[in-house]
Motif scaffolding. Structure first.
Motif, short mmCIF file in Angstrom:
data_model
loop_
_atom_site.label_atom_id
_atom_site.label_comp_id
_atom_site.label_asym_id
_atom_site.label_seq_id
_atom_site.Cartn_x
_atom_site.Cartn_y
_atom_site.Cartn_z
N GLU A 1 -23.61 -3.84 23.53
CA GLU A 1 -22.91 -3.27 22.37
C GLU A 1 -21.62 -4.02 22.05
N ALA A 2 -20.85 -4.35 23.07
CA ALA A 2 -19.52 -4.92 22.81
C ALA A 2 -19.58 -6.40 22.46
N ILE A 3 -20.44 -7.15 23.15
CA ILE A 3 -20.41 -8.60 22.91
C ILE A 3 -21.78 -9.18 22.57
N GLY A 4 -22.76 -8.29 22.39
CA GLY A 4 -24.09 -8.76 22.01
C GLY A 4 -24.75 -9.62 23.08
N ALA A 5 -24.44 -9.35 24.37
CA ALA A 5 -25.00 -10.19 25.44
C ALA A 5 -26.13 -9.48 26.16
N GLU A 6 -27.22 -10.21 26.41
CA GLU A 6 -28.27 -9.71 27.30
C GLU A 6 -27.90 -10.18 28.70
N SER A 7 -28.08 -9.31 29.70
CA SER A 7 -27.57 -9.67 31.02
C SER A 7 -28.55 -9.38 32.14
N SER A 8 -28.60 -10.24 33.13
CA SER A 8 -29.37 -9.97 34.34
C SER A 8 -28.53 -9.06 35.23
N VAL A 9 -29.20 -8.48 36.24
CA VAL A 9 -28.46 -7.61 37.15
C VAL A 9 -27.37 -8.42 37.88
N ASN A 10 -27.69 -9.65 38.23
CA ASN A 10 -26.69 -10.49 38.89
C ASN A 10 -25.47 -10.74 38.00
N SER B 1 -19.52 -17.89 30.94
CA SER B 1 -20.74 -18.10 30.18
C SER B 1 -20.85 -19.55 29.73
N GLU B 2 -19.73 -20.23 29.58
CA GLU B 2 -19.77 -21.66 29.25
C GLU B 2 -20.11 -22.51 30.47
N ASP B 3 -19.48 -22.21 31.59
CA ASP B 3 -19.63 -23.08 32.77
C ASP B 3 -20.77 -22.69 33.69
N ASN B 4 -21.09 -21.38 33.72
CA ASN B 4 -22.09 -20.92 34.67
C ASN B 4 -23.28 -20.25 33.99
N ALA B 5 -23.35 -20.32 32.66
CA ALA B 5 -24.44 -19.68 31.92
C ALA B 5 -24.60 -18.23 32.34
N LEU B 6 -23.49 -17.52 32.40
CA LEU B 6 -23.51 -16.13 32.87
C LEU B 6 -24.49 -15.28 32.08
N PHE B 7 -24.54 -15.49 30.77
CA PHE B 7 -25.45 -14.70 29.94
C PHE B 7 -26.62 -15.55 29.42
N GLY B 8 -27.05 -16.49 30.24
CA GLY B 8 -28.19 -17.30 29.84
C GLY B 8 -27.77 -18.55 29.08
N ASP B 9 -28.73 -19.06 28.36
CA ASP B 9 -28.58 -20.39 27.80
C ASP B 9 -27.54 -20.48 26.68
N SER B 10 -27.37 -19.37 25.96
CA SER B 10 -26.41 -19.46 24.85
C SER B 10 -25.21 -18.55 25.09
N ILE B 11 -24.15 -18.91 24.47
CA ILE B 11 -22.92 -18.13 24.64
C ILE B 11 -22.90 -17.04 23.58
N PRO B 12 -22.75 -15.76 24.00
CA PRO B 12 -22.75 -14.70 22.99
C PRO B 12 -21.63 -14.93 21.98
N GLU B 13 -22.03 -14.97 20.72
CA GLU B 13 -21.09 -15.29 19.63
C GLU B 13 -19.83 -14.41 19.68
N LYS B 14 -20.09 -13.10 19.85
CA LYS B 14 -18.97 -12.15 19.79
C LYS B 14 -17.93 -12.38 20.89
N LEU B 15 -18.40 -12.94 22.00
CA LEU B 15 -17.52 -13.14 23.14
C LEU B 15 -16.38 -14.11 22.83
#
Ligand code: ADP
Ligand code: MG
Length: 499
Positions: free
Chosen positions: A382-391, A337-351
């Motif tokens: 639920e676990a890390i508060g991340a919104e995710s694309s199918v990819n 999520s830091e290097d490839n923006a896996l969960f979009g522009d921001s890094i989920p705090e809980k992660l």
């Protein structure tokens, strides 16, 4: 095709230098480019570093064999701990009488009573009770902890009508004590606690014989009971499985932690130094969690180890057991999520919180076969508060698979190492005939892919002919009855306490 070339074009421009572009955007573009073409670079790199092709499995199995040999020779030879369990007779199936077991390995303990009816009757009846240890007792004195355990045991005996049963003159009820903390065992019914683990900080126990502590507490409660066998959970599992099946030679626990034990010839244990059991055999507790040679590790494993309470220790355990798989995955997803923006522009705090992603969550995501991986999406929210694309969800499943594949295949290589050690000392002992490996633990029980990867590695290493006779068998909760059976096998009264 068109979109790929656009993305490539952008990345080429980027390669030429996009000074002034914020670092965050930079990463997003790198991520888009990567996922549009092939696996994201972090994932591809991870898969390469975690790969366990046959040569890696072979290296690990061979290192396990030599680590076992070194550990049997001496405690200072740099091998595995290979702790003699002092269990030299395993249940045969003809045990008779009523026996108790107490299993203390965490914040709960279990008490169990079994009535054994001999070869034909087998387990006539059994009763089981779970007791939670009050939190404060984990920080009090040895006497307070053991008095609580003994009083609950007395209550269990009384509630089962135990008081009305007959003990012959001078006899006591006999108990198998499963104690899953580090102990220096001195005989089948004595062992010195080295240190408490798993959050226990009871004062005054380290350096003392835990069997004496329990016997004294039972005396204080007026309970006519004595400890006949002190064992760890792996050894108890072996005994429990062996009662039903004489082809059981090895037991493995894959739960929060991991361990394995097996039956060794006494004359192959130089460090026993002449202490020769009459059966000529002894169960060896390998403590294989301490193994570390030849493992394919990554920066994520090394970082997790450095941040752990026991850096440099229990490396095999940290690579294959339930306590750690979720955490390894969390570290990888954070990097992605830091290097490839896996969960979009921001890094989920809980992660960013260690251990926020559990192995059961990993397992649940791995089972998702919906088209849009909606279960993965829900768990990530639920676990890390991340919104995710199918990819992104697909990438997450690939990460789960990579970590679990490595873990299961390495566990399989470890099992093969134990079997090969046994076979090389005594040709024909385990290969070419039915041989059973008894497995227990929540990770093995609940994770189907993990089970499959273990089996794959065993088959690849041993080949179809030999591996078809190696049965890896789930033995749920065999350890409770196993401890009672070891009390019977080591009975002072010839395993004949009658009701
Ligand atoms: P312990 O090892 O603490 O004695 P268990 O044998 O019951 O206890 O194993 C518990 C461990 O099993 C958990 O810490 C977890 O890592 C793993 N586990 C439990 N449930 C699942 C699940 N549904 N999927 C994957 N792993 C699980
Ligand atoms: Mg357990």
């Amino acid at each position: 095709m068109a979109s790929t070339s656009v993305v490539c074009g952008r990345s080429l421009s980027f390669a030429g230098g996009w000074d002034g572009l914020p670092r965050r955007k930079w990463r997003i573009l790198a991520g888009i480019r990567a996922s549009g073409v092939a696996a994201p670079p972090v994932l591809a790199d991870l898969q390469a570093k975690c790969a366990t092709p046959l040569p890696v499995l072979r290296r690990v199995a061979d290192a396990m064999v030599s680590g076992m040999g070194a550990g049997l020779a001496s405690d200072d030879a740099g091998g595995l701990p290979m702790i003699p369990s002092f269990v030299d007779s395993l249940p045969r199936g003809d045990e008779k009488g009523a026996f108790y077991a107490l299993d203390l390995g965490g914040t709960n303990f279990r008490v169990l009573k079994v009535e054994l009816g001999g070869r034909d009757g087998r387990v006539v009846s059994s009763a089981l009770q779970y007791v939670q240890i009050p939190q404060e007792l984990m920080f009090r004195t040895t006497e307070e902890l053991f008095d609580f355990i003994a009083s609950e045991l007395a209550r269990f005996v009384a509630s089962d009508g135990g008081a009305s049963r007959q003990l012959a003159q001078g006899q006591k009820w006999e108990l198998g004590f499963t104690f899953s903390f580090p102990v220096r065992q001195t005989s089948i019914d004595s062992g010195i606690l080295i240190k408490w683990t798993k959050g226990f900080a009871v004062s005054g126990t380290a350096g003392r014989d835990v069997v004496a502590c329990l016997n004294e507490a039972m005396d204080r409660q007026g309970l006519d009971m004595r400890v006949s066998a002190l064992v760890n959970d792996t050894v108890a599992t072996l005994a429990g499985a062996r009662y039903w099946d004489e082809n059981v030679m090895v037991a493995v626990i894959l739960g929060t932690g991991t361990n394995a034990c097996y039956i060794e010839r006494a004359n192959a244990i130089p460090k026993l130094q002449g202490l020769n059991p009459s059966s000529g055999e002894m169960v060896i507790n390998t403590e294989w969690g301490a193994f570390s040679e030849g493992l394919p590790l990554t920066e994520f494993d090394r970082d997790m180890d450095s941040a752990s309470i026991n850096p440099g220790e229990q490396i095999f355990e940290k690579t294959i057991s339930g306590m750690y798989l979720g955490e390894i995955a969390r570290r990888i997803l954070l990097k992605m999520s830091e290097d490839n923006a896996l969960f979009g522009d921001s890094i989920p705090e809980k992660l960013t919180s260690p251990f926020v992603l559990s192995t059961p969550s990993l397992c649940a995501m791995h089972q998702d076969n919906t088209n849009d991986l909606s279960t993965v999406g829900t768990i990530l929210t639920e676990a890390i508060g991340a919104e995710s694309s199918v990819n992104a969800r697909k990438t997450v499943v690939d990460v789960c698979d990579t970590i679990v594949k490595r873990a299961g295949r390495l566990a399989g290589a470890g099992i093969v190492g134990i079997l090969e050690k046994m076979e090389s000392d005594s040709p024909g002992l385990v290969f070419g005939k039915r041989t059973v490996v008894a497995m227990d633990g929540g990770l093995y029980e609940h994770y189907p892919q993990y089970r499959k990867y273990i089996q794959d590695a065993v088959s690849e290493l041993l080949g179809p002919q030999i591996s078809k006779n190696i049965i890896i068998d789930h033995n749920k909760d065999g350890s409770g009855i196993g401890a009672a059976l070891l009390a019977a096998a080591n009975s002072k009264y010839g395993s004949q306490i009658l009701n």
